[in-house]
Design a protein around this motif. Structure first.
Motif, mmCIF file in Angstrom:
data_model
loop_
_atom_site.group_PDB
_atom_site.id
_atom_site.type_symbol
_atom_site.label_atom_id
_atom_site.label_comp_id
_atom_site.label_asym_id
_atom_site.label_seq_id
_atom_site.Cartn_x
_atom_site.Cartn_y
_atom_site.Cartn_z
ATOM 1 N N GLY A 60 0.809 -1.214 0.000
ATOM 2 C CA GLY A 60 0.000 0.000 0.000
ATOM 3 C C GLY A 60 0.842 1.264 0.000
ATOM 4 N N LEU A 63 2.467 1.570 -3.467
ATOM 5 C CA LEU A 63 1.481 1.932 -4.492
ATOM 6 C C LEU A 63 1.067 3.392 -4.363
ATOM 7 C CD1 LEU A 63 -0.567 -1.353 -4.394
ATOM 8 C CD2 LEU A 63 0.551 -0.411 -6.431
ATOM 9 N N HIS A 64 0.917 3.859 -3.130
ATOM 10 C CA HIS A 64 0.566 5.273 -2.947
ATOM 11 C C HIS A 64 1.690 6.172 -3.446
ATOM 12 C CE1 HIS A 64 -1.507 8.735 -1.478
ATOM 13 N NE2 HIS A 64 -0.535 9.040 -0.640
ATOM 14 N N SER A 69 -3.394 5.102 -5.951
ATOM 15 C CA SER A 69 -4.061 5.193 -4.656
ATOM 16 C C SER A 69 -5.188 4.186 -4.470
ATOM 17 C CB SER A 69 -4.592 6.613 -4.445
ATOM 18 O OG SER A 69 -3.523 7.519 -4.455
ATOM 19 N N ALA A 72 -3.621 1.068 -3.471
ATOM 20 C CA ALA A 72 -3.061 1.251 -2.131
ATOM 21 C C ALA A 72 -4.153 1.100 -1.078
ATOM 22 C CB ALA A 72 -2.396 2.622 -2.020
ATOM 23 N N HIS A 75 -5.010 -2.487 -0.339
ATOM 24 C CA HIS A 75 -4.011 -3.162 0.499
ATOM 25 C C HIS A 75 -4.101 -2.696 1.953
ATOM 26 C CE1 HIS A 75 -1.793 -5.731 -2.241
ATOM 27 N NE2 HIS A 75 -1.919 -4.782 -3.165
#
Length: 143
Positions: A60, A63-64, A69, A72, A75
């Motif tokens: 997460g 990914l952010h 987002s 993210a 997750h």
């Protein structure tokens, strides 16, 4: 997994640890390729253990940082479901929602985070932002 695959996974883990342990200014300068490599390592770990809340949270965060987002959030929510008494998945979910300006949805994870750490300054600040951006009733509407 082949030896080459294991080595890539280990390198990804090292990059991941470095990416998460440096300061905010240095994190901003981490190249996307390194973040992708670290994300690949986290995803390989999730393939081996899909119920590890640490790996979900790590994915997460990465990914952010990669501006993905929606993924993210999935997750962070999975990490919260797997470890409901941990502060960081709730906090991170809330921060992504605040970053996306989805203030109403941020209140629930912020509340969960504040139950665990009632004096955490950043969480209190996030809650203030979320409440501030709620629609306010005018005096005429209240009458």
């Amino acid at each position: 997994m082949t030896l080459r695959g294991r080595l890539r996974w280990m390198v990804g883990c090292i990059v991941l640890v470095a990416a998460l342990s440096v300061g905010r200014e240095a994190r901003a300068a981490i190249p996307t390729a390194q973040l992708e490599l670290a994300l690949d390592a986290a995803e390989r770990g999730l393939a081996m253990d899909p119920n590890d809340p640490n790996l979900h949270e790590t994915a997460g965060v990465l990914l952010h940082r990669l501006r993905r987002s929606g993924e993210a959030l999935r997750h962070f929510r999975r990490a919260r479901a797997l470890a409901p008494l941990r502060f960081s998945p709730a906090y991170n979910e809330a921060m992504v929602l605040l970053d996306l300006h989805v203030f109403r949805d941020a209140i629930e994870p912020l509340t969960a985070a504040l139950v665990m750490r009632p004096r955490d300054y950043m969480t209190l600040l996030g809650m203030a932002m979320a409440i501030w951006h709620q629609p306010h009733a005018t005096a005429e509407e209240e009458l």
